[in-house]
Design an enzyme around this catalytic site. Structure first.
Site, PDB file in Angstrom:
ATOM      1  N   ASP A 155      -7.102   9.488   9.643  1.00  0.00           N
ATOM      2  CA  ASP A 155      -7.983   8.475   9.081  1.00  0.00           C
ATOM      3  C   ASP A 155      -8.552   7.549  10.153  1.00  0.00           C
ATOM      4  O   ASP A 155      -9.175   6.533   9.847  1.00  0.00           O
ATOM      5  CB  ASP A 155      -7.266   7.667   7.987  1.00  0.00           C
ATOM      6  CG  ASP A 155      -5.836   7.327   8.320  1.00  0.00           C
ATOM      7  OD1 ASP A 155      -5.434   7.495   9.482  1.00  0.00           O
ATOM      8  OD2 ASP A 155      -5.095   6.891   7.412  1.00  0.00           O
TER       9      ASP A 155
ATOM     10  N   HIS B  26       4.486   3.697   4.752  1.00  0.00           N
ATOM     11  CA  HIS B  26       4.430   2.401   4.058  1.00  0.00           C
ATOM     12  C   HIS B  26       5.691   2.118   3.245  1.00  0.00           C
ATOM     13  O   HIS B  26       5.851   1.005   2.730  1.00  0.00           O
ATOM     14  CB  HIS B  26       3.207   2.336   3.143  1.00  0.00           C
ATOM     15  CG  HIS B  26       1.903   2.396   3.871  1.00  0.00           C
ATOM     16  ND1 HIS B  26       1.617   1.606   4.959  1.00  0.00           N
ATOM     17  CD2 HIS B  26       0.793   3.174   3.675  1.00  0.00           C
ATOM     18  CE1 HIS B  26       0.402   1.888   5.407  1.00  0.00           C
ATOM     19  NE2 HIS B  26      -0.113   2.834   4.650  1.00  0.00           N
TER      20      HIS B  26
ATOM     21  N   ASP C 135      -1.682   6.611  12.724  1.00  0.00           N
ATOM     22  CA  ASP C 135      -2.466   6.473  11.510  1.00  0.00           C
ATOM     23  C   ASP C 135      -3.309   5.205  11.630  1.00  0.00           C
ATOM     24  O   ASP C 135      -2.953   4.278  12.361  1.00  0.00           O
ATOM     25  CB  ASP C 135      -1.502   6.364  10.322  1.00  0.00           C
ATOM     26  CG  ASP C 135      -2.170   6.544   8.973  1.00  0.00           C
ATOM     27  OD1 ASP C 135      -2.157   7.673   8.461  1.00  0.00           O
ATOM     28  OD2 ASP C 135      -2.687   5.548   8.430  1.00  0.00           O
TER      29      ASP C 135
ATOM     30  N   HIS D 109      -3.632   2.935   9.529  1.00  0.00           N
ATOM     31  CA  HIS D 109      -2.936   1.822   8.883  1.00  0.00           C
ATOM     32  C   HIS D 109      -1.595   1.562   9.583  1.00  0.00           C
ATOM     33  O   HIS D 109      -0.917   2.511   9.994  1.00  0.00           O
ATOM     34  CB  HIS D 109      -2.672   2.149   7.411  1.00  0.00           C
ATOM     35  CG  HIS D 109      -3.913   2.519   6.660  1.00  0.00           C
ATOM     36  ND1 HIS D 109      -4.176   3.815   6.258  1.00  0.00           N
ATOM     37  CD2 HIS D 109      -4.967   1.770   6.265  1.00  0.00           C
ATOM     38  CE1 HIS D 109      -5.336   3.844   5.633  1.00  0.00           C
ATOM     39  NE2 HIS D 109      -5.841   2.621   5.626  1.00  0.00           N
TER      40      HIS D 109
END
Length: 301
Positions: free
Chosen positions: A234, A120, A157, A159
């Site tokens: 995740d 991120h 991931d 995200h």
């Protein structure tokens, strides 16, 4: 033999409320050793990444402010952690672990980081508990040292790897691939070289079919000479932040698929762990350990 970056600073409890997610960085190497998956000789301890190396992927003024602990309050809120020297050092260690791991992978085919996957963090910002982007820095390091000309970053991931996409927007040498939950953080997405947004609740069969299709197309089109893999767990159905429905077995098959493509295309690969937020810490650790097992099986290590 595997080459696995691990440093005690990875497990620093930034604040009490974040002790649980940080605990996995202590438990992953311990579980690998306990099960006999690896030996102590497989681990190496990274150093603090220099600011000059961090500049390769990040804006110089952002890095200077970060290292001097002078980020604005707005940026600190965006990151989500209180800014401390221990936290900054932790990020510098994990970046160096990924950079050194990429060099080991060039020589031996594959290398791991027990942390990392800080996808991120963009060129001039930190976000979502990520201060600097370890795989982006390592990709720039390989490119600038002329050790790799065409790099593929595979981000699985849950995200989107928005920071990685931000850093390499429009790049003709580093190609970003993010397969992520569409209705999950970050809610404003960046544009990767290829994005595959997923509907909530996707199961193993649908996920793996999509992944294989895109991996085949990407390896054929790009012909990368190095791969970075962000292997966040995740995606599990047990994950409290994920929204997908992969089983532990499906997650391990995902890893095996990535490794098989890297191996079949004779492409060195570096692996960073990424996210994992299942309620039971055992689910997180076992899924991360399964990533190592998938690599060992694929590469006959």
């Amino acid at each position: 033999m595997l080459h696995i970056a691990h440093h005690p600073a990875y497990i620093h409890p930034v604040r009490e409320g974040h002790r649980f997610p940080m605990l996995k960085y202590e438990l992953i190497p311990a579980q690998l050793l306990r099960e006999g998956v690896v030996s102590q000789a497989d681990f190496f301890e990274p150093s603090l990444a220099t600011k000059e190396v961090l500049y390769m992927a990040h804006d110089q003024s952002y890095i200077d402010d970060l290292l001097d602990l002078k980020l604005s309050e707005k940026m600190i809120r965006r990151i989500g952690f209180p800014l401390t020297q221990a936290l900054v050092d932790r990020e510098r260690y994990l970046v160096d672990g990924t950079v050194k791991g990429s060099l080991y992978a060039l020589e031996h085919g594959i290398a791991f980081n027990t942390a990392g996957g800080t996808h991120h963090a963009g060129r001039d910002f930190g976000e979502g508990f990520c201060l600097v982007n370890d795989q982006a820095v390592a990709a720039c390091f390989l490119r600038e040292r002329k050790l790799a000309a065409r790099v593929l970053i595979i981000d699985l991931d849950v995200h989107q790897g928005n920071g990685t996409a931000h850093i390499f927007a429009g790049s003709s040498s580093v190609f970003t691939f993010s397969m992520h939950a569409d209705k999950n953080y970050p809610f404003i997405k960046e544009r990767s070289f290829r994005d595959v947004p997923l509907e909530d609740g996707i199961d193993d069969a649908s996920y793996l079919s999509l992944l294989e299709t895109h991996l085949f197309e990407l390896f054929e089109e790009i012909r990368p000479d190095f791969v970075f893999y962000q292997s966040g767990v995740d995606v599990l159905a047990t994950d409290k932040l994920g929204k997908l429905k992969l089983t532990t077995e499906g997650c391990q098959r995902r890893d095996a698929l990535v490794f098989s493509y890297a191996k079949n295309y004779k492409t060195p690969i570096q692996v960073s762990m990424g996210g994992g937020y299942s309620i039971d810490i055992k689910d997180i650790v076992n899924a991360h350990v399964a990533t190592f097992k998938a690599a060992i099986a694929c590469y006959n290590l």
